[in-house]
Design a protein around this motif. Structure first.
Motif, PDB file in Angstrom:
ATOM      1  N   ILE A 270       0.862  -1.186   0.000  1.00 56.32           N
ATOM      2  CA  ILE A 270       0.000   0.000   0.000  1.00 56.32           C
ATOM      3  C   ILE A 270       0.894   1.230   0.000  1.00 56.32           C
ATOM      4  O   ILE A 270       1.946   1.240   0.642  1.00 56.32           O
ATOM      5  CB  ILE A 270      -0.934   0.036   1.233  1.00 56.32           C
TER       6      ILE A 270
ATOM      7  N   ARG B 274      -0.510  -2.394  -6.669  1.00 59.46           N
ATOM      8  CA  ARG B 274      -0.544  -1.938  -5.294  1.00 59.46           C
ATOM      9  C   ARG B 274      -1.836  -1.183  -5.029  1.00 59.46           C
ATOM     10  O   ARG B 274      -2.645  -0.990  -5.940  1.00 59.46           O
ATOM     11  CB  ARG B 274       0.664  -1.064  -5.023  1.00 59.46           C
ATOM     12  N   ALA B 275      -2.021  -0.775  -3.800  1.00 58.42           N
ATOM     13  CA  ALA B 275      -3.218  -0.020  -3.437  1.00 58.42           C
ATOM     14  C   ALA B 275      -2.820   1.361  -2.952  1.00 58.42           C
ATOM     15  O   ALA B 275      -1.673   1.599  -2.579  1.00 58.42           O
ATOM     16  CB  ALA B 275      -4.002  -0.755  -2.366  1.00 58.42           C
ATOM     17  N   MET B 276      -3.778   2.263  -2.966  1.00 55.73           N
ATOM     18  CA  MET B 276      -3.492   3.660  -2.667  1.00 55.73           C
ATOM     19  C   MET B 276      -4.323   4.146  -1.485  1.00 55.73           C
ATOM     20  O   MET B 276      -5.552   4.085  -1.516  1.00 55.73           O
ATOM     21  CB  MET B 276      -3.856   4.464  -3.913  1.00 55.73           C
ATOM     22  N   LEU B 277      -3.637   4.595  -0.472  1.00 54.96           N
ATOM     23  CA  LEU B 277      -4.301   5.158   0.703  1.00 54.96           C
ATOM     24  C   LEU B 277      -4.297   6.673   0.535  1.00 54.96           C
ATOM     25  O   LEU B 277      -3.243   7.260   0.311  1.00 54.96           O
ATOM     26  CB  LEU B 277      -3.498   4.762   1.947  1.00 54.96           C
TER      27      LEU B 277
ATOM     28  N   MET C 126      -8.525   5.606   4.265  1.00 54.42           N
ATOM     29  CA  MET C 126      -9.331   5.451   3.050  1.00 54.42           C
ATOM     30  C   MET C 126      -8.478   4.912   1.909  1.00 54.42           C
ATOM     31  O   MET C 126      -7.480   5.527   1.537  1.00 54.42           O
ATOM     32  CB  MET C 126      -9.879   6.825   2.689  1.00 54.42           C
ATOM     33  N   LEU C 127      -8.886   3.789   1.397  1.00 53.08           N
ATOM     34  CA  LEU C 127      -8.206   3.193   0.250  1.00 53.08           C
ATOM     35  C   LEU C 127      -9.000   3.584  -0.995  1.00 53.08           C
ATOM     36  O   LEU C 127     -10.204   3.365  -1.040  1.00 53.08           O
ATOM     37  CB  LEU C 127      -8.205   1.668   0.415  1.00 53.08           C
ATOM     38  N   LEU C 128      -8.341   4.178  -1.965  1.00 50.93           N
ATOM     39  CA  LEU C 128      -9.071   4.679  -3.134  1.00 50.93           C
ATOM     40  C   LEU C 128      -8.794   3.836  -4.381  1.00 50.93           C
ATOM     41  O   LEU C 128      -7.640   3.641  -4.763  1.00 50.93           O
ATOM     42  CB  LEU C 128      -8.681   6.132  -3.403  1.00 50.93           C
ATOM     43  N   TRP C 129      -9.853   3.376  -5.004  1.00 50.33           N
ATOM     44  CA  TRP C 129      -9.727   2.574  -6.219  1.00 50.33           C
ATOM     45  C   TRP C 129     -10.368   3.307  -7.383  1.00 50.33           C
ATOM     46  O   TRP C 129     -11.580   3.522  -7.396  1.00 50.33           O
ATOM     47  CB  TRP C 129     -10.417   1.221  -6.037  1.00 50.33           C
TER      48      TRP C 129
ATOM     49  N   MET D   1      -8.085  -6.535   3.042  1.00 50.07           N
ATOM     50  CA  MET D   1      -7.354  -5.482   3.746  1.00 50.07           C
ATOM     51  C   MET D   1      -8.228  -4.313   4.152  1.00 50.07           C
ATOM     52  O   MET D   1      -7.725  -3.317   4.674  1.00 50.07           O
ATOM     53  CB  MET D   1      -6.109  -5.017   2.985  1.00 50.07           C
TER      54      MET D   1
END
Lengths: 355, 355
Positions: free
Chosen positions: A60, A95-98, B97-100, B121
DNA sequence: CAATGAACTGGGAGCGCTCCCAATTCTGTG
DNA sequence: CACAGAATTGGGAGCGCTCCCAGTTCATTG
């Protein structure tokens, strides 16, 4: 549902399932297929926390925006574009974005506290729009966190990684263009002077004047912010000094300024030529001459760089300066064929620009 | 650096440090202070993965936007406002906050796969702008994930939680206003008809006409998207049918339409009255009469609801419908005092509106 | 001053993975 | 057909927390 459960159903061990999930070698094709089928059937997805606990990697990335996204009056597509660019790189690299947005009326210290307390759940940070009075920079360095800045950092620390454009060259390019069109009294409305970009664009404005042997007149410099409101009021103020051209440090600023010019009964570009900066959506809409700012690409490069650093592919500090160029439309009074004829005149770095 | 290290330095046990960090009782004031001081001094922050592993809670919320944020031509502040609202609630409730964001040219299935693979997650999802052909809805239900939708879901499933406005009432309110001003040939440019909001606003448009005993003329209905381009082309098309008013399902659509109207040598509102929808920043800028849409609050409520569900404070399905109202500016031709005189005329739910 | 119960403290178990090494199976060769 | 060596497989240890229960300390009272 965990690895062990899947293993049992497939008649193999935890380890084998782990190998399959992580696409590791040392698993026979037959076993791999069987395990994969069961994972599929059961809709299994490995526990992220457990994996992060042992690998010390979360996959992340934190994106920090120390501004409310809609803080700017009017149509500012800067942050959406930046985020879109980051998101592209982040998703490409799996990956993921916070996302951390500063809240209205939230004190900087509180915001930073919030952001930093998340440092154990991410592999690194991308920080944008840091104002010079924001201490986040020092905290990140002291905590030895991996981070990349969008826009150049305030304190010029060679060790810090960042992605930006050459804002000095941008300001210079805009003003040189206006000078070339015969304008004599070129004014500017700056952006937020606590942001490095605004400082640099002003420096470029001054440099172009000096190079052309023209005076730098403090009356023609209005310190504003990146929004239409300040553009409007700034221009109203500047009109008393009879400028014949304006370099606005942002497109929304330019839009506000044009409104003020028209309300004063003057014409754009005939009486006052206007050049904006960034080429946001609003620039095309208003047919604004502007400096193209690759915002989305900037986001993309920043995220890519951060992930390269996380993966250890980049160890030496990198300073990425993306190219800019002038886009001539209707508000500067140049020949509309200018763009076609000047394809090759693009980015010329300043000798003393940050690198 | 972990709990054990802090414990050693403080001369206490792991458990005591854990109690202090989680603000639990059964720790003497003296010990608490000592431990706190050491945590402070060492800059310790507990390992998120380890905690998540045992508590089965990540304190992260996923926000899913199945659109590129800048997909709309021009100045669309909808998503930034929505995110800002969500972010406010999420930060108030001490979460991340995870943004997709869906990528340009990314197939829906690929995007969904990406989003769903992150489900271990996060504690829950907020989904916005789901088009009817998007299967994410079913996946989320089948996986028994906790989620909230922004805008009403396509399939009217009573069990789904969502936050929206009454779009039918909104369309009806706009058109009723135009009828009240004596307009006879009221056209509409819809939003993306795969989005429920667009469907509902059109339904409201039709309802108002029917209620007034006026014909619903298919020639006056243009199926567009929420952007200025479609507003422009839609209006160009509609002009042949000589409308004297337009309800545009979005503000940017209205802006595009106004451009087309002016290019045809007609005046707004004299020849054609225009009402937009959403009251985005662009509406105030263009002095657009519009329906106020509490976008930021919608985001806030959605995030709050999701967190309530995660915390078990809400178990029964909730459908939150936020109030809307008409904002009269220059483009509908009404008395500018209208807003003052009609403070009390606000939201009137449709009898058959979704609840 | 001992007894008693409340307040506080400590440490084992376990969350679900990855990593490592040992054990097992398989393949090809003399 | 035995055997070396490679390919595959299994399971223990441990990542850093929380939870639970047992043990210790402390203040209060008879």
């Amino acid at each position: 549902m965990n690895l062990e459960d899947i293993a049992k159903k497939a008649g193999v061990s935890r380890s084998t399932v782990s190998r399959v999930i992580n696409d590791e070698p040392h698993v026979s094709e037959k076993t791999r297929r069987r395990v994969l089928a069961i994972i599929q059937r059961e809709g299994f997805s490995p526990n992220h926390a457990a994996r992060a606990l042992v690998t010390q990697r979360t996959n992340i990335v934190s994106v920090v925006v120390p501004q409310t996204m809609n803080i700017f009056f009017g149509d500012n597509s800067y942050y959406p574009m930046l985020l879109q660019g980051m998101s592209e790189a982040i998703s490409q690299r799996d990956r993921a974005m916070l996302l951390w947005l500063q809240q209205m009326n939230e004190r900087v210290e509180v915001f930073i506290e919030r952001v930093l307390s998340s440092r154990r759940m991410v592999d690194g940070f991308i920080i944008s729009s840091v104002r010079s009075n924001n201490p986040i920079f020092d905290y990140l360095i002291n905590l030895k966190t991996t981070f990349v800045m969008v826009e150049r950092p305030w304190r010029l620390d060679e060790k810090v990684n960042y992605v930006t454009i050459d804002n000095i060259a941008a300001g210079r390019m805009a003003v040189k263009h206006l000078i070339g069109l015969g304008r004599k009294r070129i004014a500017t409305i700056t952006g937020d002077m606590l942001i490095a970009d605004a400082q640099d664009r002003l420096a470029g404005y001054k440099a172009a004047l000096v190079e052309a042997g023209m005076p730098v007149n403090p009356d023609l410099i209005f310190h504003g912010y990146f929004n239409a409101e300040y553009g409007y009021h700034g221009m109203k103020y500047l009109l008393q000094y009879k400028p014949d051209a304006l370099f606005a440090a942002g497109d929304t600023t330019a839009v506000g300024a044009i409104k003020a010019i028209r309300e004063a009964g003057l014409r754009v570009p005939d009486d006052i030529a206007v050049i904006g900066h960034d080429d946001l959506d609003v620039a095309a809409q208003y047919n604004l001459t502007t400096i193209y700012h690759p915002v989305q690409r900037k986001g993309f490069e920043a995220a890519s760089l951060l992930i390269d650093m996380i993966e250890g592919k980049v160890t030496e500090p990198r300073h990425i300066i993306l190219p800019i160029h002038l886009i001539v439309r209707d508000t500067c009074g140049a020949d509309p064929l200018w763009n076609q004829n000047n394809r090759e005149v693009r980015y010329e770095p300043m000798p003393n620009s940050p690198t």
